[in-house]
Design an enzyme around this catalytic site. Sequence first.
Site, PDB file in Angstrom:
ATOM      1  N   GLY A  90       0.831  -1.219   0.000  1.00 48.35           N
ATOM      2  CA  GLY A  90       0.000   0.000   0.000  1.00 48.35           C
ATOM      3  C   GLY A  90       0.856   1.255   0.000  1.00 48.35           C
ATOM      4  N   ARG A  93       3.819   6.056   1.744  1.00 46.09           N
ATOM      5  CA  ARG A  93       4.297   7.441   1.811  1.00 46.09           C
ATOM      6  C   ARG A  93       3.803   8.255   0.620  1.00 46.09           C
ATOM      7  NH1 ARG A  93      10.732   6.996   0.434  1.00 46.09           N
ATOM      8  NH2 ARG A  93      10.626   5.227  -0.977  1.00 46.09           N
ATOM      9  N   LYS A 113       4.486  12.353  -2.841  1.00 48.91           N
ATOM     10  CA  LYS A 113       5.283  11.247  -2.301  1.00 48.91           C
ATOM     11  C   LYS A 113       6.179  11.812  -1.203  1.00 48.91           C
ATOM     12  CE  LYS A 113       8.483   7.563  -3.639  1.00 48.91           C
ATOM     13  NZ  LYS A 113       9.009   6.813  -4.797  1.00 48.91           N
ATOM     14  N   GLY A 126       7.092   7.279   6.338  1.00 51.58           N
ATOM     15  CA  GLY A 126       6.236   8.036   5.431  1.00 51.58           C
ATOM     16  C   GLY A 126       6.955   9.153   4.691  1.00 51.58           C
ATOM     17  N   ARG A 183      -1.396  -0.221  -9.898  1.00 50.13           N
ATOM     18  CA  ARG A 183      -0.271  -1.150 -10.057  1.00 50.13           C
ATOM     19  C   ARG A 183      -0.790  -2.580 -10.189  1.00 50.13           C
ATOM     20  NH1 ARG A 183       3.599   1.753  -6.959  1.00 50.13           N
ATOM     21  NH2 ARG A 183       2.765   3.862  -6.796  1.00 50.13           N
ATOM     22  N   ASP A 252       4.437  -4.515  -7.359  1.00 48.84           N
ATOM     23  CA  ASP A 252       3.806  -3.287  -6.849  1.00 48.84           C
ATOM     24  C   ASP A 252       4.382  -2.038  -7.514  1.00 48.84           C
ATOM     25  OD1 ASP A 252       6.022  -4.365  -5.194  1.00 48.84           O
ATOM     26  OD2 ASP A 252       5.904  -2.442  -4.184  1.00 48.84           O
ATOM     27  N   ASP A 262       7.749   4.507  -9.968  1.00 47.39           N
ATOM     28  CA  ASP A 262       8.487   4.285  -8.724  1.00 47.39           C
ATOM     29  C   ASP A 262      10.000   4.247  -8.952  1.00 47.39           C
ATOM     30  OD1 ASP A 262       6.105   4.334  -7.462  1.00 47.39           O
ATOM     31  OD2 ASP A 262       6.361   2.442  -6.385  1.00 47.39           O
TER      32      ASP A 262
END
Length: 487
Positions: A90, A93, A113, A126, A183, A252, A262
């Site tokens: 999940g 952050r 982010k 986070g 994702r 993910d 990412d």
Amino acid sequence: MSAIETGLHSPRYAALPPIFYRVVAPQALNEPHWAAISPDCARLLGLDPAHDFDDDTLAVLAGSRPPARLPPLATAYSGHQFGVWAGQLGDGRALLLGERDGQDGQRHEIQLKGAGSTPFSRMGDGRAVLRSSIREFLCSEAMAGLGIPTSRALTLVASSTLVRRESLETAAVVCRVAPSFVRFGMFEHFCHGNRPDALRQLADHVIAAHFPECQQAEQPYAAWFEQVIAASARLVADWQAVGFCHGVLNTDNMSILGLTLDYGPFGFLDGFDPEHICNHSDHQGRYAFRRQPHIVYWNLQRLAAALWPLIREERLLQALETFQPTLEAALASRMQAKLGLQHWQDDDWTLLTDLLDLMAAQGADHTLTWRRLCAVTAHGDDPEHCRDLFLDRASFDTWRQRYAVRLQQDGQPDAQRSAAMRQINPCYVLRNHLAELAIQAAQAGNYQEINRLRACLSDPFTERPEYADYAGLPPDWAHTLSVSCSS
Ligand code: AMP
Ligand code: MG
């Protein structure tokens, strides 16, 4: 209301039931300030880079306050990490703030982010450190400049908030932008959680928002899955062609839209090395450069396994079989363009692999070899001294003669071919050492280098004398740089 909030809609994702996300307030940073803004991304969102980034917009994009009327969301997902089922992950952050209509006719999600912890943060704080945030900001915009599908970065906010990694570092927030941050791991989440109802709702949401043409197909879910396979195959072909190594291709981190997503311990190849492992934490080399196509396929298999409640098994297997031919066609078309050939023949694979083998054996720089190859003529002249990039120059000369024969046969005038090749083979990529120089300057309080590098990389195909320092071979110290998952 700030410029970013005007025209910010509730994200379509928020219309999904509550198990899809948690509502989370961002946590303010100390002394937030602009470190960088991407004017290209601002314009994409219909924002004025010169006037819209005032203190009100800073407050929202730093996470000092949520946008008016829109509760930020942390989305739920799971995934396979380094080949192993990791269970629930999940957004630990990241916070979805809303959506804006882009100048490209698409709606874009706006996500922060590093704006603080969420119910998915597990052991994490986070936060994201300035170092990794600069890398994500720069690479997002560099990939867009290269024409490779990617999430974008609108802003980078730095702060004086300290967070602990290997040492104490300052935290930052990147504002990321993409039509969707869904994702593969979101589908795995609901399949493994035994929620076929939610799985179906997620697929329906993704199809309606991003693949509406599939709604007309006789089997919409299967048609959509085939599109995801094709987009993923094309994306990894783009990475292989430009020498980009993602570093953490966990499920993910795989975008359902086929976007590069990412950015962590990624790297562009300096010397061409198919075995290159850019992520220092990847001890087995699972995500080595050469393995990326296979890994993307493996990830698609995991997605297929999660979709079995929606799509018949034979159809899933049939769809997976389209990956290899789509990948090969995408690679052939990119490599054909890189070599400047108008027509692709089967023996061109041999010409290509012989060049790549030579580059690997001779440690030739990936970006510079391709760029200097643009100047090689059908007579075999090498005005930009591509041969100097090879330890054994004679071995390149022998290959170059074969290439020249092939160019003569292909028949395109030298000037025309060179110009076309220079639109495909970039002069500048975000090499690790260039990012590192921008990071070091920023850590000393000077953000100008981030902006200069971003400006250069927004147009990586046009050589400009003022950016000569970005176009050369990496310095010796570049080989000692290492990047890990710590971010
Ligand atoms: P990544 O390797 O950045 O793709 O992250 C993998 C997972 O770890 C995701 O669920 C992230 O949200 C989470 N994560 C990574 N770093 C942090 C952090 N500093 N705080 C909270 N969660 C994190
Ligand atoms: Mg991730």
